[in-house]
Motif scaffolding. Sequence first.
Motif, PDB file in Angstrom:
ATOM      1  N   THR A 270       4.406   9.834   2.033  1.00 38.22           N
ATOM      2  CA  THR A 270       5.353   9.733   0.872  1.00 38.22           C
ATOM      3  C   THR A 270       6.247   8.693   0.853  1.00 38.22           C
ATOM      4  OG1 THR A 270       6.654  11.491   1.744  1.00 38.22           O
ATOM      5  CG2 THR A 270       4.990  12.329   0.212  1.00 38.22           C
ATOM      6  N   CYS A 271       6.007   7.745   1.812  1.00 35.41           N
ATOM      7  CA  CYS A 271       6.883   6.703   1.987  1.00 35.41           C
ATOM      8  C   CYS A 271       7.139   5.642   0.795  1.00 35.41           C
ATOM      9  CB  CYS A 271       6.962   6.065   2.985  1.00 35.41           C
ATOM     10  SG  CYS A 271       5.907   4.844   3.207  1.00 35.41           S
ATOM     11  N   ILE A 272       5.886   5.727  -0.227  1.00 35.58           N
ATOM     12  CA  ILE A 272       6.014   4.804  -1.115  1.00 35.58           C
ATOM     13  C   ILE A 272       6.953   5.264  -2.484  1.00 35.58           C
ATOM     14  CG2 ILE A 272       4.554   3.359  -2.786  1.00 35.58           C
ATOM     15  CD1 ILE A 272       4.578   2.183   0.020  1.00 35.58           C
ATOM     16  N   GLN A 273       6.895   6.507  -2.407  1.00 37.42           N
ATOM     17  CA  GLN A 273       7.539   6.995  -3.526  1.00 37.42           C
ATOM     18  C   GLN A 273       8.863   6.510  -3.914  1.00 37.42           C
ATOM     19  OE1 GLN A 273       5.619   8.599  -5.559  1.00 37.42           O
ATOM     20  NE2 GLN A 273       4.014   9.284  -4.272  1.00 37.42           N
ATOM     21  N   PRO A 274      10.075   6.562  -3.205  1.00 35.49           N
ATOM     22  CA  PRO A 274      11.166   6.158  -3.345  1.00 35.49           C
ATOM     23  C   PRO A 274      11.205   4.783  -3.854  1.00 35.49           C
ATOM     24  CG  PRO A 274      11.221   7.279  -1.404  1.00 35.49           C
ATOM     25  CD  PRO A 274       9.768   7.209  -1.796  1.00 35.49           C
ATOM     26  N   ALA A 275      10.372   3.773  -3.240  1.00 35.00           N
ATOM     27  CA  ALA A 275      10.522   2.422  -3.597  1.00 35.00           C
ATOM     28  C   ALA A 275       9.991   2.281  -4.922  1.00 35.00           C
ATOM     29  CB  ALA A 275       9.622   1.751  -2.484  1.00 35.00           C
ATOM     30  N   LYS A 276       8.764   3.046  -5.043  1.00 33.85           N
ATOM     31  CA  LYS A 276       8.040   2.760  -6.686  1.00 33.85           C
ATOM     32  C   LYS A 276       9.337   3.305  -7.449  1.00 33.85           C
ATOM     33  CE  LYS A 276       5.037   6.024  -7.973  1.00 33.85           C
ATOM     34  NZ  LYS A 276       3.805   6.601  -7.947  1.00 33.85           N
ATOM     35  N   GLN A 277       9.969   4.232  -7.445  1.00 38.92           N
ATOM     36  CA  GLN A 277      10.706   4.958  -8.350  1.00 38.92           C
ATOM     37  C   GLN A 277      11.855   3.947  -8.621  1.00 38.92           C
ATOM     38  OE1 GLN A 277      12.630   8.542  -7.241  1.00 38.92           O
ATOM     39  NE2 GLN A 277      13.742   8.575  -9.310  1.00 38.92           N
ATOM     40  N   TYR A 278      12.439   3.055  -7.846  1.00 40.21           N
ATOM     41  CA  TYR A 278      13.464   1.998  -7.912  1.00 40.21           C
ATOM     42  C   TYR A 278      12.795   0.551  -8.050  1.00 40.21           C
ATOM     43  CZ  TYR A 278      16.559   6.221  -7.817  1.00 40.21           C
ATOM     44  OH  TYR A 278      17.009   7.321  -7.950  1.00 40.21           O
ATOM     45  N   HIS A 279      11.584   0.439  -8.157  1.00 38.05           N
ATOM     46  CA  HIS A 279      10.901  -0.957  -8.168  1.00 38.05           C
ATOM     47  C   HIS A 279      11.275  -1.855  -6.927  1.00 38.05           C
ATOM     48  CE1 HIS A 279       9.457   0.419 -11.864  1.00 38.05           C
ATOM     49  NE2 HIS A 279      10.750   0.882 -11.982  1.00 38.05           N
ATOM     50  N   ILE A 280      11.620  -1.314  -5.925  1.00 36.44           N
ATOM     51  CA  ILE A 280      11.853  -2.012  -4.663  1.00 36.44           C
ATOM     52  C   ILE A 280      10.608  -2.315  -3.854  1.00 36.44           C
ATOM     53  CG2 ILE A 280      13.132  -2.097  -2.274  1.00 36.44           C
ATOM     54  CD1 ILE A 280      14.737   0.413  -3.812  1.00 36.44           C
ATOM     55  N   PRO A 281      10.352  -3.728  -3.853  1.00 30.32           N
ATOM     56  CA  PRO A 281       9.246  -4.231  -3.104  1.00 30.32           C
ATOM     57  C   PRO A 281       9.152  -3.785  -1.420  1.00 30.32           C
ATOM     58  CG  PRO A 281      10.428  -6.134  -4.228  1.00 30.32           C
ATOM     59  CD  PRO A 281      11.018  -4.819  -4.215  1.00 30.32           C
ATOM     60  N   VAL A 282       8.004  -3.412  -1.085  1.00 27.51           N
ATOM     61  CA  VAL A 282       7.879  -3.209   0.126  1.00 27.51           C
ATOM     62  C   VAL A 282       6.919  -4.077   0.950  1.00 27.51           C
ATOM     63  CG1 VAL A 282       6.994  -1.276   1.770  1.00 27.51           C
ATOM     64  CG2 VAL A 282       8.027  -0.787  -0.517  1.00 27.51           C
ATOM     65  N   ARG A 283       7.310  -4.504   1.965  1.00 27.40           N
ATOM     66  CA  ARG A 283       6.316  -5.574   2.629  1.00 27.40           C
ATOM     67  C   ARG A 283       6.099  -5.171   3.967  1.00 27.40           C
ATOM     68  NH1 ARG A 283       6.187 -11.050   1.235  1.00 27.40           N
ATOM     69  NH2 ARG A 283       8.165 -11.079  -0.237  1.00 27.40           N
TER      70      ARG A 283
END
Length: 450
Positions: A270-283
């Motif tokens: 579920t680690c992508i959910q919080p980043a997705k919610q706030y549109h924070i890029p994950v590298r």
Amino acid sequence: MKVLKFGGTSVGSAERMKKVAHLIEGEPKWVVLSAMSGTTNALVEIARAMNYNKLNDAKQQVRALEEQYEKVVDELYATAEYKKRAYEEVKNLFDIAWQLSTQKLTPQQNSVPFALLLTYRENKLLSIGELLSTRLFHLYLLENGVKTCLLPALEFMRLDVHGEPDNAYIKSKLKQLMDANPGYDIYLTQGFICLDSENHVDNLKRGGSDYTASLIGAAIKADEIQIWTDIDGIHNNDPRFVEGTCPVRSLHFEEAAELAYFGAKILHPTCIQPAKQYHIPVRLLNTLQPESEGTLIHDESPSGHLKAVAAKDNIISIRIHSGRMLLAYGFLRKVFEIFERHRTPIDMITTSEVGVSLTIDDPTHLDDIVNDLQHFGTVEVEEDMVIICVVGDLSPLNPGFPSAIVNALNEIPVRMISYGGSAYNLSFLVKSEDKIQTLKSLSSHLFSNK
Ligand code: ADP
Ligand code: ASP
Ligand code: MG
């Protein structure tokens, strides 16, 4: 500010920790560490020995692990002063492990169910891994003059009564802690560990340090979340089972979320959910090859491609055959209510006029669920199944992709297929014995010319 998370291999030895210290030089940032590789598995084994009352085994394993950490201390620090401080940290944390391994738990203690007492003890023991890595790394940075603040995860990372991260609490605690500790170059913390809603030590499940990083990223509205691991980004198939996989350079949040949820071990489900919610890029980046481009997960992604395949193990399929389904509105609601009542999420679902097939991955309430479902018809359960998920641009505007995927399954006995739930995923169910052949066949049909 960026949040950088380093996984077990990235901090797996004194030498690797020194490398991480170089990688985090520069502008102020948050750094989240996992336990050193192998430690959480060793702690799980120790907990198992304790649960079976094999206390001598547990003690021997604790001693063996402590010796490994003494060696790390020997290698990591240059000065006698820091070696001494680090030995003390190691000793203090292993004292907790010693106490836990000599603790006799008795049923009915404080009227808490025995199984829960075992879980509390195990969670406390597991937390030692991340406490060790961060405390040792903190001392190393201090020894090298880096202005570092170690903020204990147990002071801000907490779950709510449903076992989900309590985002409002996390955000307000982090703000308080950062306001009270301004001006540091590195804010360091433990991944994985947290408190439950009653303040017992808990965790975000195996691989949970990724989730810690994205929860912090979302709480502080980070510019970017970086997951540093032992491979150059998300590959188009699972490199543990398929040869010749390649990194995928760009993924949409939705695609990455599907891959993580459907089993790509490189990311916590579920680690992508919080980043997705706030549109924070994950590298996703490789500590062993920091110059590699890795994978960028963001709001855009090139369309018109199939990107990657992942597999989720230990799936249970449940089929309900019912003559009463025909034209019976309300039937699915009744079926779903049973799963809701037993707090068991459904992963995949397909329907026909005479039945419903669905899958779950949590067997805790399986017997009760089956009992309840039997009121509606015949129920068949099959365990040891695998969901294989293909992600990419699977919108109806690309009519060739579903057939390309199905062609790759020519030789495979497929049990269920789900398409159309999102524009990014087509998934299907196979027996676990067919998993590797399926993954290989998908790679050779879909990605061989890349
Ligand atoms: P960390 O300890 O850094 O969190 P993990 O072991 O959790 O690292 O995740 C990295 C591993 O995930 C890789 O070494 C690789 O074997 C495995 N993996 C599984 N699927 C993929 C994939 N699609 N792409 C890259 N790595 C994958
Ligand atoms: N140390 C924990 C584990 O091994 C958390 C993590 O590595 O993300 O699962
Ligand atoms: Mg991981």
